[in-house]
Design an enzyme around this catalytic site. Sequence first.
Site, PDB file in Angstrom:
ATOM      1  N   ASN A 212      19.440  -6.252  32.468  1.00  0.00           N
ATOM      2  CA  ASN A 212      19.157  -6.113  31.042  1.00  0.00           C
ATOM      3  C   ASN A 212      20.467  -6.298  30.282  1.00  0.00           C
ATOM      4  O   ASN A 212      21.318  -5.412  30.267  1.00  0.00           O
ATOM      5  CB  ASN A 212      18.551  -4.737  30.750  1.00  0.00           C
ATOM      6  CG  ASN A 212      18.133  -4.580  29.295  1.00  0.00           C
ATOM      7  OD1 ASN A 212      18.596  -5.305  28.423  1.00  0.00           O
ATOM      8  ND2 ASN A 212      17.272  -3.617  29.034  1.00  0.00           N
TER       9      ASN A 212
ATOM     10  N   CYS B 215      17.796  -3.971  22.044  1.00  0.00           N
ATOM     11  CA  CYS B 215      17.568  -5.251  22.718  1.00  0.00           C
ATOM     12  C   CYS B 215      16.867  -6.283  21.847  1.00  0.00           C
ATOM     13  O   CYS B 215      16.788  -7.454  22.231  1.00  0.00           O
ATOM     14  CB  CYS B 215      16.748  -5.026  23.989  1.00  0.00           C
ATOM     15  SG  CYS B 215      17.490  -3.887  25.163  1.00  0.00           S
TER      16      CYS B 215
ATOM     17  N   HIS C 228      10.216 -10.041  26.642  1.00  0.00           N
ATOM     18  CA  HIS C 228      11.306  -9.087  26.801  1.00  0.00           C
ATOM     19  C   HIS C 228      11.543  -8.734  28.281  1.00  0.00           C
ATOM     20  O   HIS C 228      10.645  -8.249  28.965  1.00  0.00           O
ATOM     21  CB  HIS C 228      10.966  -7.822  26.023  1.00  0.00           C
ATOM     22  CG  HIS C 228      12.033  -6.790  26.018  1.00  0.00           C
ATOM     23  ND1 HIS C 228      13.118  -6.847  25.185  1.00  0.00           N
ATOM     24  CD2 HIS C 228      12.185  -5.657  26.745  1.00  0.00           C
ATOM     25  CE1 HIS C 228      13.884  -5.801  25.391  1.00  0.00           C
ATOM     26  NE2 HIS C 228      13.350  -5.061  26.326  1.00  0.00           N
TER      27      HIS C 228
ATOM     28  N   HIS D 158       4.849 -21.641  26.249  1.00  0.00           N
ATOM     29  CA  HIS D 158       5.801 -20.796  26.977  1.00  0.00           C
ATOM     30  C   HIS D 158       5.968 -19.460  26.261  1.00  0.00           C
ATOM     31  O   HIS D 158       6.023 -19.399  25.034  1.00  0.00           O
ATOM     32  CB  HIS D 158       7.164 -21.486  27.101  1.00  0.00           C
ATOM     33  CG  HIS D 158       7.089 -22.895  27.586  1.00  0.00           C
ATOM     34  ND1 HIS D 158       6.786 -23.211  28.892  1.00  0.00           N
ATOM     35  CD2 HIS D 158       7.253 -24.080  26.931  1.00  0.00           C
ATOM     36  CE1 HIS D 158       6.778 -24.523  29.027  1.00  0.00           C
ATOM     37  NE2 HIS D 158       7.049 -25.066  27.860  1.00  0.00           N
TER      38      HIS D 158
ATOM     39  N   HIS E  86       8.260  -2.485  12.617  1.00  0.00           N
ATOM     40  CA  HIS E  86       9.033  -1.279  12.898  1.00  0.00           C
ATOM     41  C   HIS E  86       8.069  -0.109  13.048  1.00  0.00           C
ATOM     42  O   HIS E  86       7.256   0.153  12.164  1.00  0.00           O
ATOM     43  CB  HIS E  86      10.025  -1.008  11.765  1.00  0.00           C
ATOM     44  CG  HIS E  86      11.197  -0.190  12.174  1.00  0.00           C
ATOM     45  ND1 HIS E  86      11.081   1.054  12.775  1.00  0.00           N
ATOM     46  CD2 HIS E  86      12.537  -0.426  12.093  1.00  0.00           C
ATOM     47  CE1 HIS E  86      12.284   1.535  13.026  1.00  0.00           C
ATOM     48  NE2 HIS E  86      13.184   0.657  12.626  1.00  0.00           N
TER      49      HIS E  86
END
Length: 467
Positions: A399, A198, A366, A362, A276
């Site tokens: 999603n 995503c 996710h 703003h 990561h």
Amino acid sequence: MHPFSTSSRLCSIPVLIAAITLTLVLHYLLPLTPTDRISFIALLWSSVVAVLTYFSTRPLAVLLLDYSCYCPDADHRCNLELCEYFGMRSRRYSPESADFMRAIYRKSGLGDETYAPPYIFQPDLDSKLPPAIVEADDGMCSAVAALLSKTSVAPEMISTLIVACSMFSPVPSLASRIVNRFQFRSDVKSFNLSGMGCSTGALGMDLATRILRRSPGYALLVVTEATGLNWYFGDNRHMLVTNCIFRVGTAAALLTSNPACRDSAKYELLKSLRTHHGSEDTAYNAAMQADDGKGGIGVALTKDLVRVAGASLRSHISNLAPRVLPVSELARYAWRVVRSVVKGERKAAAAHVPDFTTAFEHMCIHAGGKAVIDAVGRIMGFDDWVIEPARMCLHRFGNTSSSLVFYELGYFEATGRIRRGDRVWILAFGTGFKACSVVCRALRDVRMAPDNPWKDSVHRYPLKLRV
């Protein structure tokens, strides 16, 4: 059309002219000895060369010109009744699995207007590749065609093409399908990303920005997912969750470093950060495609996912904060941490987070699932108004994986939140486990475009959802 008439580096020409003029004036008017004049002129010309070098090598400003999101026809909308009918028609779920998916769906935060993949509507459920191609082509071609049309940018002007789809990687690639469909030029730089989850929408903007900062041009980003290809039939509950929350979605975005486009662009991309966390086994395994042990292939979302997302978020914002927060907020945050440590409240010190509302107007966070939205809101201390767009996007579209950040950004625009100068923080998570942030600034008051994905439903939002 937005042709490149000049490069932004040409702005150094007036500097050069001014330097030459000043040199001539000094040469004829200053009462210097010949040796001093030569030394002074050499010094001045060295300064001019340094200025020209700076202007020729500094990063170019990157603009998000516009974007388009794909919305399938209304007869592809997916509610609980359709899901139950599909389950009964397939005859592949046990009563226990059906009850589990029903319970997950009801508390998922998804509404009745999300879009199901073409795969659900076909009679032959054993044939997955053809409907996956249809799903990808319909989404990508519709979004790209709409985007190029409203920006008046011809395909031959595109210098970089980035296409991302986590779970579908046909041969030829999806990027090649776009090149063939829209007849891009032969020297286009194409990238085909897969397996990134995503986060790919934000990650793709970061990649395009890094390319455009050094090379003037246009970059087209296309992000999609083939949900039907990965529909899971089996009894593994971690894999059944994906059937309940993932839905059809595709977005195309056009970025450019052409300064002539500044007046027509929506946003300027300021900063980006990718972290990561895959070196940790729990993070690496939090969301993974696997065999269920009975021959069924699915994507398992483990119970560790929310905890991993929270831990990754804390690590991510610790790297992001010094880059975006004002000094006053950093000082306040440091004082709160030090005070807690002095009092011996180490857990409280670790729980402190800076106030990111001091840096952004703003937060486009996710919208991967209700639990993840709740976790981000709790960790960051966001109120309901801040996380409202994420909840509404999940309710309306589900999603949509890599494209979800653009559907959520569309909500900000449809509700009239974006004003000129406003800073927007886009945050997305991905498998692996990755976190990606993109910071942009609005170049004008942004209103709802005719092709905004919320145009037919925003009048019903925001909804009061059970949280």
